[in-house]
Design a protein around this motif. Structure first.
Motif, PDB file in Angstrom:
ATOM      1  N   GLU A   2     -11.511 -10.466  -3.996  1.00 51.48           N
ATOM      2  CA  GLU A   2     -11.145 -11.465  -3.005  1.00 51.48           C
ATOM      3  C   GLU A   2     -10.241 -10.850  -1.938  1.00 51.48           C
ATOM      4  OE1 GLU A   2      -8.732 -15.720  -2.725  1.00 51.48           O
ATOM      5  OE2 GLU A   2      -8.962 -14.669  -4.658  1.00 51.48           O
ATOM      6  N   LYS A   3     -10.583 -11.139  -0.682  1.00 48.99           N
ATOM      7  CA  LYS A   3      -9.771 -10.625   0.411  1.00 48.99           C
ATOM      8  C   LYS A   3      -8.561 -11.531   0.610  1.00 48.99           C
ATOM      9  CE  LYS A   3     -10.103  -8.771   5.067  1.00 48.99           C
ATOM     10  NZ  LYS A   3     -11.008  -8.489   6.226  1.00 48.99           N
ATOM     11  N   LEU A   4      -7.398 -10.905   0.646  1.00 42.04           N
ATOM     12  CA  LEU A   4      -6.149 -11.655   0.690  1.00 42.04           C
ATOM     13  C   LEU A   4      -5.500 -11.535   2.050  1.00 42.04           C
ATOM     14  CD1 LEU A   4      -4.683 -10.522  -2.765  1.00 42.04           C
ATOM     15  CD2 LEU A   4      -5.979 -12.592  -2.275  1.00 42.04           C
ATOM     16  N   ASP A   5      -4.857 -12.605   2.458  1.00 38.79           N
ATOM     17  CA  ASP A   5      -4.048 -12.611   3.676  1.00 38.79           C
ATOM     18  C   ASP A   5      -2.574 -12.550   3.232  1.00 38.79           C
ATOM     19  OD1 ASP A   5      -2.949 -12.809   6.146  1.00 38.79           O
ATOM     20  OD2 ASP A   5      -3.590 -14.870   6.527  1.00 38.79           O
ATOM     21  N   PHE A   6      -2.012 -11.388   3.263  1.00 47.33           N
ATOM     22  CA  PHE A   6      -0.676 -11.180   2.712  1.00 47.33           C
ATOM     23  C   PHE A   6       0.403 -11.881   3.528  1.00 47.33           C
ATOM     24  CE2 PHE A   6      -3.152  -7.475   1.293  1.00 47.33           C
ATOM     25  CZ  PHE A   6      -2.976  -7.590  -0.081  1.00 47.33           C
ATOM     26  N   ILE A  33      -4.210  -0.921   2.027  1.00 45.94           N
ATOM     27  CA  ILE A  33      -4.624  -0.645   0.642  1.00 45.94           C
ATOM     28  C   ILE A  33      -5.845  -1.489   0.278  1.00 45.94           C
ATOM     29  CG2 ILE A  33      -3.923  -0.823  -1.774  1.00 45.94           C
ATOM     30  CD1 ILE A  33      -1.056  -0.256  -0.842  1.00 45.94           C
ATOM     31  N   GLN A  34      -5.806  -2.734   0.659  1.00 45.62           N
ATOM     32  CA  GLN A  34      -6.937  -3.610   0.348  1.00 45.62           C
ATOM     33  C   GLN A  34      -8.209  -3.121   1.035  1.00 45.62           C
ATOM     34  OE1 GLN A  34      -7.269  -8.312  -0.016  1.00 45.62           O
ATOM     35  NE2 GLN A  34      -7.062  -7.696   2.122  1.00 45.62           N
ATOM     36  N   GLU A  35      -8.108  -2.662   2.272  1.00 45.09           N
ATOM     37  CA  GLU A  35      -9.275  -2.145   2.975  1.00 45.09           C
ATOM     38  C   GLU A  35      -9.819  -0.888   2.305  1.00 45.09           C
ATOM     39  OE1 GLU A  35      -7.880  -1.566   6.914  1.00 45.09           O
ATOM     40  OE2 GLU A  35      -7.908  -3.709   7.439  1.00 45.09           O
ATOM     41  N   SER A  36      -8.941  -0.048   1.766  1.00 43.40           N
ATOM     42  CA  SER A  36      -9.401   1.156   1.064  1.00 43.40           C
ATOM     43  C   SER A  36     -10.143   0.795  -0.215  1.00 43.40           C
ATOM     44  CB  SER A  36      -8.213   2.060   0.742  1.00 43.40           C
ATOM     45  OG  SER A  36      -7.571   2.493   1.919  1.00 43.40           O
ATOM     46  N   LEU A  37      -9.660  -0.189  -0.944  1.00 38.00           N
ATOM     47  CA  LEU A  37     -10.317  -0.596  -2.184  1.00 38.00           C
ATOM     48  C   LEU A  37     -11.665  -1.269  -1.926  1.00 38.00           C
ATOM     49  CD1 LEU A  37      -7.255  -2.016  -4.163  1.00 38.00           C
ATOM     50  CD2 LEU A  37      -8.350   0.223  -4.406  1.00 38.00           C
ATOM     51  N   GLU A  38     -11.773  -1.896  -0.780  1.00 41.70           N
ATOM     52  CA  GLU A  38     -13.048  -2.546  -0.457  1.00 41.70           C
ATOM     53  C   GLU A  38     -14.167  -1.533  -0.219  1.00 41.70           C
ATOM     54  OE1 GLU A  38     -12.190  -4.981   2.876  1.00 41.70           O
ATOM     55  OE2 GLU A  38     -11.305  -6.615   1.696  1.00 41.70           O
ATOM     56  N   PRO A 150       0.605 -10.252  -9.905  1.00 44.34           N
ATOM     57  CA  PRO A 150      -0.520 -11.203  -9.969  1.00 44.34           C
ATOM     58  C   PRO A 150      -0.901 -11.788  -8.622  1.00 44.34           C
ATOM     59  CG  PRO A 150       1.016 -11.587 -11.773  1.00 44.34           C
ATOM     60  CD  PRO A 150       1.673 -10.610 -10.853  1.00 44.34           C
ATOM     61  N   LYS A 151       0.066 -11.847  -7.693  1.00 44.72           N
ATOM     62  CA  LYS A 151      -0.250 -12.385  -6.368  1.00 44.72           C
ATOM     63  C   LYS A 151      -0.790 -11.308  -5.437  1.00 44.72           C
ATOM     64  CE  LYS A 151       3.149 -16.149  -6.465  1.00 44.72           C
ATOM     65  NZ  LYS A 151       4.327 -16.743  -5.789  1.00 44.72           N
ATOM     66  N   VAL A 152      -0.227 -10.096  -5.543  1.00 48.08           N
ATOM     67  CA  VAL A 152      -0.668  -9.016  -4.663  1.00 48.08           C
ATOM     68  C   VAL A 152      -2.049  -8.519  -5.066  1.00 48.08           C
ATOM     69  CG1 VAL A 152      -0.161  -6.678  -3.866  1.00 48.08           C
ATOM     70  CG2 VAL A 152       1.672  -8.348  -4.106  1.00 48.08           C
ATOM     71  N   LYS A 153      -2.251  -8.253  -6.374  1.00 50.52           N
ATOM     72  CA  LYS A 153      -3.533  -7.867  -6.977  1.00 50.52           C
ATOM     73  C   LYS A 153      -4.021  -6.476  -6.602  1.00 50.52           C
ATOM     74  CE  LYS A 153      -5.342 -12.558  -7.497  1.00 50.52           C
ATOM     75  NZ  LYS A 153      -6.478 -13.485  -7.220  1.00 50.52           N
ATOM     76  N   VAL A 154      -3.525  -5.889  -5.535  1.00 54.89           N
ATOM     77  CA  VAL A 154      -3.990  -4.558  -5.145  1.00 54.89           C
ATOM     78  C   VAL A 154      -2.979  -3.471  -5.487  1.00 54.89           C
ATOM     79  CG1 VAL A 154      -5.401  -5.477  -3.278  1.00 54.89           C
ATOM     80  CG2 VAL A 154      -3.033  -4.798  -2.817  1.00 54.89           C
ATOM     81  N   LEU A 155      -1.803  -3.871  -5.928  1.00 50.71           N
ATOM     82  CA  LEU A 155      -0.746  -2.892  -6.180  1.00 50.71           C
ATOM     83  C   LEU A 155       0.207  -3.455  -7.226  1.00 50.71           C
ATOM     84  CD1 LEU A 155      -0.073  -0.077  -5.035  1.00 50.71           C
ATOM     85  CD2 LEU A 155       1.567  -1.169  -3.513  1.00 50.71           C
ATOM     86  N   GLY A 156       0.999  -2.578  -7.797  1.00 53.47           N
ATOM     87  CA  GLY A 156       1.974  -3.024  -8.785  1.00 53.47           C
ATOM     88  C   GLY A 156       1.421  -2.914 -10.192  1.00 53.47           C
ATOM     89  N   ASN A 157       2.032  -3.638 -11.117  1.00 57.70           N
ATOM     90  CA  ASN A 157       1.624  -3.587 -12.513  1.00 57.70           C
ATOM     91  C   ASN A 157       0.258  -4.256 -12.688  1.00 57.70           C
ATOM     92  OD1 ASN A 157       4.074  -2.422 -13.791  1.00 57.70           O
ATOM     93  ND2 ASN A 157       5.032  -4.232 -12.928  1.00 57.70           N
ATOM     94  N   SER A 158      -0.717  -3.486 -13.099  1.00 57.05           N
ATOM     95  CA  SER A 158      -2.065  -4.020 -13.270  1.00 57.05           C
ATOM     96  C   SER A 158      -2.144  -4.847 -14.549  1.00 57.05           C
ATOM     97  CB  SER A 158      -3.079  -2.879 -13.322  1.00 57.05           C
ATOM     98  OG  SER A 158      -2.826  -2.054 -14.456  1.00 57.05           O
ATOM     99  N   ARG A 220      -4.716   1.837 -10.072  1.00 54.16           N
ATOM    100  CA  ARG A 220      -3.394   1.204  -9.949  1.00 54.16           C
ATOM    101  C   ARG A 220      -2.457   1.691 -11.042  1.00 54.16           C
ATOM    102  NH1 ARG A 220      -4.246  -5.159  -9.656  1.00 54.16           N
ATOM    103  NH2 ARG A 220      -1.959  -5.005  -9.771  1.00 54.16           N
ATOM    104  N   HIS A 221      -3.004   1.794 -12.263  1.00 57.87           N
ATOM    105  CA  HIS A 221      -2.173   2.217 -13.393  1.00 57.87           C
ATOM    106  C   HIS A 221      -1.710   3.663 -13.231  1.00 57.87           C
ATOM    107  CE1 HIS A 221      -0.436   2.419 -17.259  1.00 57.87           C
ATOM    108  NE2 HIS A 221      -1.441   3.002 -17.893  1.00 57.87           N
ATOM    109  N   THR A 222      -2.588   4.522 -12.734  1.00 62.69           N
ATOM    110  CA  THR A 222      -2.226   5.929 -12.536  1.00 62.69           C
ATOM    111  C   THR A 222      -1.109   6.072 -11.512  1.00 62.69           C
ATOM    112  OG1 THR A 222      -4.504   6.564 -13.021  1.00 62.69           O
ATOM    113  CG2 THR A 222      -3.124   8.200 -11.952  1.00 62.69           C
ATOM    114  N   TYR A 223      -1.240   5.344 -10.415  1.00 61.00           N
ATOM    115  CA  TYR A 223      -0.189   5.431  -9.393  1.00 61.00           C
ATOM    116  C   TYR A 223       1.129   4.861  -9.917  1.00 61.00           C
ATOM    117  CZ  TYR A 223       2.285   4.902  -4.993  1.00 61.00           C
ATOM    118  OH  TYR A 223       3.220   4.995  -3.998  1.00 61.00           O
ATOM    119  N   MET A 224       1.045   3.784 -10.694  1.00 55.20           N
ATOM    120  CA  MET A 224       2.267   3.204 -11.258  1.00 55.20           C
ATOM    121  C   MET A 224       2.962   4.201 -12.187  1.00 55.20           C
ATOM    122  SD  MET A 224       4.350   0.691 -11.570  1.00 55.20           S
ATOM    123  CE  MET A 224       3.428  -0.560 -10.700  1.00 55.20           C
ATOM    124  N   LEU A 225       2.205   4.885 -13.043  1.00 51.12           N
ATOM    125  CA  LEU A 225       2.802   5.879 -13.948  1.00 51.12           C
ATOM    126  C   LEU A 225       3.354   7.073 -13.179  1.00 51.12           C
ATOM    127  CD1 LEU A 225       0.279   5.910 -16.928  1.00 51.12           C
ATOM    128  CD2 LEU A 225       2.544   4.864 -16.832  1.00 51.12           C
TER     129      LEU A 225
END
Length: 357
Positions: A2-6, A33-38, A150-158, A220-225
């Protein structure tokens, strides 16, 4: 995805709200980031780049976890060493403080003082290490927790690897405050509700996840670690710096104090004061010593004074004592007169007999 409007999402965690300028700058980066994942394709055949990248990410996850484990162990070793240093410093300081005595100044006292100063430096180093260790263990040190995953969905704790990424799980009352009264039943209901809600979200996400979604989760998990490992490295470097600096300062302080002790101790024991007992002039007049120096033969007066000074008057009551003292003085006066006349060859015996009559 889902495309998000931050710009319309309140993704900040915290009571203090940042400025609008800061929110806009971060929203721009989240959009990138969202555009890269798309750009990631929905599915690819087996053996393609997407599958190989997923396996590479899984290897990196294991690698970062192993690094974090090693760093946590090293930090724990610093903490244990700080506790041991505190015990040694307090024990040694308590034993050596008894040996410090500057009356008189001894080399043992000076050396004990030097070692005590070194022990104080050790205690200060241990306190700083313990304080920083507890400061580092506080989860508030991690800035990425300010992002509501949970709100961002593209970054942070997956959601696949961290409980922070599962809605509701982070709100479970895992611990209780013993100083705060709470409704136990309501507290238990809240915990069960969040637990079940988190399970529903987790199962639904995992069952419906595609290869692309699992790939994004691993990314996401790799970048977080990676970021988490960077924190651990900085924390370890901070403790290493405190420990190394404290050790050097302790060595320098102890060495300089011991060196000054060996220099100061001989100087402190030099006798610069004049011994008055050896230079005091005897001013008391002693007739016997003076006359003996003046003539080898004592004079009649000195002989009579020496003999009369050796006479003892027996103790008695005050009245009797006064009378006896008066009679003794009279007798001494007569004896003195007779002694002097006898020495000169002019004894007047009739005068004495007449006086006695």
């Amino acid at each position: 995805m889902e495309k998000l409007d931050f710009s319309n999402i309140d993704w900040w965690n915290g009571e203090q709200r940042p400025s609008t300028e800061f929110i806009n700058r971060v929203n721009v980066e989240l959009t990138r980031i969202q555009e890269s994942l798309e750009k990631i394709p929905e599915s690819e055949p087996e053996g393609t780049s997407l599958e190989r990248k997923s396996k590479l990410l899984e290897g990196l996850i294991k690698h970062y976890l192993d690094l974090t484990k090693v760093l946590d162990q090293r930090r724990g070793d610093y903490y244990k060493a700080a506790l041991q240093m505190s015990a040694i410093g307090l024990t040694g300081f308590g034993l050596l403080i008894k040996l410090i005595d500057f009356s008189p100044i001894t080399v043992v006292s000076l050396l004990s003082l030097s070692v005590c100063l070194g022990l104080l430096s050790i205690l200060a180093t241990a306190f700083l290490v313990i304080d920083k260790y507890y400061w580092q263990t506080n989860s508030k040190r991690y800035h990425f927790l300010k992002l509501n995953s949970p709100k961002v969905k593209v970054l942070g704790n997956s959601w696949m690897y961290f409980y922070h990424g599962i809605p509701g799980v982070g709100e479970i009352p895992f611990t209780s405050n013993p100083f705060k009264e709470v409704d136990k039943l309501k507290d238990q209901e809240n915990g069960v509700e969040k637990y079940v809600a988190g399970a529903a979200f987790y199962f639904d996400q995992f069952i419906n996840a595609t290869s692309r979604e699992l790939y994004i989760q691993n990314l996401r998990h790799t970048y977080m670690l990676l970021i988490h490992n960077a924190y651990k490295n900085k924390f370890d470097a901070q403790l290493t710096s405190i420990m190394s600096r404290g050790t050097r300062i302790t060595f320098v302080i102890t060495f300089i104090c011991i060196l000054l002790s060996f220099i100061f101790w001989p100087i402190a024991n030099l006798d610069f004061a004049v011994d008055e007992s050896k230079t005091k002039i005897e001013l008391n007049y002693n007739p016997s010593k003076t006359d003996s120096l003046r003539s080898p033969r004592q004079t009649p007066e000195s002989q009579w004074l020496n003999s009369s000074a050796q006479m003892k008057i027996p103790p008695a009551d005050s009245v009797i004592q006064a009378n006896r003292t008066k009679d003794s003085l009279t007798k001494i006066s007569l004896e003195k007169k007779n002694y002097l006349n006898h020495d000169k060859g002019k004894i007047n015996q009739p005068a004495i007999n007449q006086d006695s009559k």
